[in-house]
Write an enzyme that holds these catalytic residues in place. Structure first.
Site, PDB file in Angstrom:
ATOM      1  N   ASP A   1       0.832  -1.194   0.000  1.00 29.36           N
ATOM      2  CA  ASP A   1       0.000   0.000   0.000  1.00 29.36           C
ATOM      3  C   ASP A   1       0.872   1.251   0.000  1.00 29.36           C
ATOM      4  O   ASP A   1       1.865   1.330   0.723  1.00 29.36           O
ATOM      5  CB  ASP A   1      -0.891  -0.026   1.256  1.00 29.36           C
ATOM      6  CG  ASP A   1      -1.870   1.118   1.303  1.00 29.36           C
ATOM      7  OD1 ASP A   1      -2.754   1.176   0.423  1.00 29.36           O
ATOM      8  OD2 ASP A   1      -1.763   1.945   2.222  1.00 29.36           O
TER       9      ASP A   1
ATOM     10  N   GLU B   1       1.719  -0.120  -4.929  1.00 28.02           N
ATOM     11  CA  GLU B   1       0.766   0.903  -5.352  1.00 28.02           C
ATOM     12  C   GLU B   1       1.468   2.252  -5.342  1.00 28.02           C
ATOM     13  O   GLU B   1       1.910   2.720  -4.291  1.00 28.02           O
ATOM     14  CB  GLU B   1      -0.428   0.942  -4.398  1.00 28.02           C
ATOM     15  CG  GLU B   1      -1.400   2.064  -4.705  1.00 28.02           C
ATOM     16  CD  GLU B   1      -2.288   2.445  -3.534  1.00 28.02           C
ATOM     17  OE1 GLU B   1      -3.399   2.944  -3.776  1.00 28.02           O
ATOM     18  OE2 GLU B   1      -1.859   2.266  -2.372  1.00 28.02           O
TER      19      GLU B   1
END
Length: 551
Positions: A213, A281
């Site tokens: 993330d 990401e």
């Protein structure tokens, strides 16, 4: 032999490049399947439904966070990295999930949220006690300016200042997201070591990799310099909604720092011991592709990254696709992208681009033809549209903050629909945490998965096509050309080359493939054969694939 020894031994001879060209199916655990009747999905529910993913033809699953958390950001605020939140089950449930996935030939990737924790994490509880405790420097703390205002002008993705005052330490702490999500200080090597131990814990339990993330948020500028203003003509809402002033800054100093590369190398060395892989990401509206190139360069950083080019509201037309892929070739020729059209943070692409089922088939075909790996989001294979959620049913703090201009992320996070005639679509026996839209019931899995002409059947066929042809899975990609509304490209590998033309519009058109001699493939998918000179007449949303042998 211990569990750890068995895990390492079993993976020692595994394909180190399993991730290259893989199709990864994202599961949002709160909304996949509830088995204990509390209205929230759980790990046992994922295990129960893994056959659906395996039948689809995916290579791996990515499970969004299931760690212990106060759930203020639904698991992206971790209070214990090494345990399962009771709402999702137990570590034993996770072990059973991994075992069943591996039986079905599915790799397991989990979502690691390393840039920040919950303010309830023991590390932060200790860090905020005073300025001299052993973890005093584990988070980004800073003194106020002489007038008491925050140390600099950095903004939070969730709105307002990225700094929160703490009366115990008489300092501000950094939070790029909610105030309850303090940012870890990666300049402290003890923090890095602790996070690598977290990764090792899950690798020892059998996971095959991670989705990382906000991978470019790990480090901030050590000098805490102000971000410059971003000219209005360069602003976009790719990362944050247009109503958020976050878009008004050029984020030079609050993320994207060069020190991040050394940490990623440390993480890669650890993953290589387990033949594990990661997809990062990249959250940046201006330099996403450049960062993807930096973070996947060579063999000692991340295997894959994805940016938000295909997740934006701007329709993915043939000219825009050619422009994006052209920039990838220019900026990141050696990078390995991971392409996605939908995920848990953006409106579903069916609604975002106003797609018919025929158009959805074309975009599924496109994904499997592009160089890179692929992420599919749960329900995408059913053609689920974005759900309309009433304000009183909202759970996402992002949507509550900016309603009604921005309605948040709940619309793409509603429960999966398994049975059209069961309460709550077969997701749960009680009222779910988010409502099941009535219009989703008509697209329930039981109505579609056995239909040879349905959207799930199309996904199964195009994924099978990708597996059958190494050129599509791992091959090189030549220049990508927009010919009117059609995209044309060539993939090479495994002793063959495949010429591809896909009409990305609802109008018929004509395209010319780079060659006309070869064997048409994918005709069971409604694809059309070209003429001997490579010219092909494409109906709306139609594709043509032609394969020929190479030396």
């Amino acid at each position: 032999m211990t569990m750890i020894d068995k895990s390492l031994s079993a993976r020692a001879g595994a394909d180190k490049d399993w991730w290259r060209g893989a199709v990864i199916y994202q599961i949002y655990p709160r909304s996949y399947q509830d088995t204990n009747g509390d209205g929230i999905g759980d790990l046992a529910g994922i295990t129960r439904r893994l056959d659906h993913v395996a039948r689809l033809g995916a290579d791996a699953i990515w499970i969004s966070p299931f760690f212990k958390s106060p759930m203020k950001d639904f698991g992206y605020d971790v209070s214990d990295y090494c345990d399962v939140d009771p709402m999702f089950g137990t570590l034993a449930d996770f072990d059973a999930l991994v075992a069943r996935a591996h039986e079905l030939g599915l790799k397991v990737m989990i979502d690691l949220v390393l840039s920040h924790t919950s303010d309830q994490h023991p590390w932060f509880v200790e860090s905020r006690k005073d300025r001299t405790n052993p973890r005093a420097d584990w988070y980004v703390w800073a003194d106020p300016k002489p007038d008491g205002t925050p140390p600099n002008n950095w903004l939070s993705i969730f709105g307002g200042s990225a700094w929160q005052w703490d009366g115990k330490r008489m300092q501000y702490y950094l939070h790029n997201f909610l105030t309850s999500q303090p940012d870890l200080n990666f300049h402290n090597h003890d923090v890095q070591d602790a996070l690598l131990d977290v990764a090792r814990f899950w690798l020892d339990r059998g996971v095959d990799g991670f989705r990382l993330d906000t991978i470019n948020f790990y480090f901030c500028d050590k000098q805490l310099r102000d971000n410059p203003a971003l000219p209005p003509e360069l602003r976009n809402d790719t990362i944050a909604p247009a109503v958020n002033p976050y878009n008004w800054q050029e984020h030079l100093y609050d993320k994207n720092q060069p020190e991040n590369l050394d940490f990623l190398r440390r993480l890669r060395r650890l993953m290589d011991q387990y033949n594990a892989a990661a997809v990062g990401e990249v959250g940046d509206a201006q330099r996403g592709l450049q960062i993807m190139a930096e973070y996947t360069a060579g063999d000692d950083l991340m295997q894959m990254c994805y940016s938000f080019e295909f997740l934006s509201r701007e329709p993915l037309t043939a000219p825009r696709l050619a422009e994006v892929l052209g920039r990838v070739d220019d900026i990141a020729p050696d990078a390995w992208p991971c392409w996605a059209l939908s995920n848990h943070d953006v409106p579903r692409h069916i609604s975002r681009w106003g797609l018919s089922d025929q158009a959805a088939r074309a975009y599924a075909t496109l994904l499997v033809c592009l160089r890179g790996s692929v992420c599919l989001y749960q329900g995408e294979e059913l053609g689920l549209p974005e759900a309309e959620i009433a304000f009183e049913d909202l759970r996402d703090p992002y949507g509550i903050e900016f309603w009604p201009t921005y309605k948040g992320r709940d619309g793409c996070r509603t429960p999966m629909v398994w049975q059209h005639d069961a309460p709550h679509g077969g997701f749960s026996t009680v009222k779910p945490w988010l409502p099941v839209p009535a219009e989703h019931l008509a697209r329930a899995a039981d109505l579609q998965v056995d239909d040879p002409n349905g959207l799930p059947a199309h996904y199964r066929r195009v994924l099978a096509l990708r597996h059958e042809h190494e050129a599509l899975r791992k091959g090189t990609q030549g220049a990508v050309e927009a010919q009117g509304d059609a995209i044309v490209l060539v993939r090479k590998g495994g002793g063959e080359e495949i010429a591809i033309a896909i009409n990305l519009s609802d109008r018929p058109g004509v395209a010319r493939l780079p060659f006309g001699d070869g064997t048409p493939i994918g005709q069971d998918l409604g694809m059309v054969a070209p003429k001997p000179d490579g010219t092909v007449e494409l109906g709306p949303w139609q594709a043509s694939l032609l394969a020929r042998k190479t030396d």
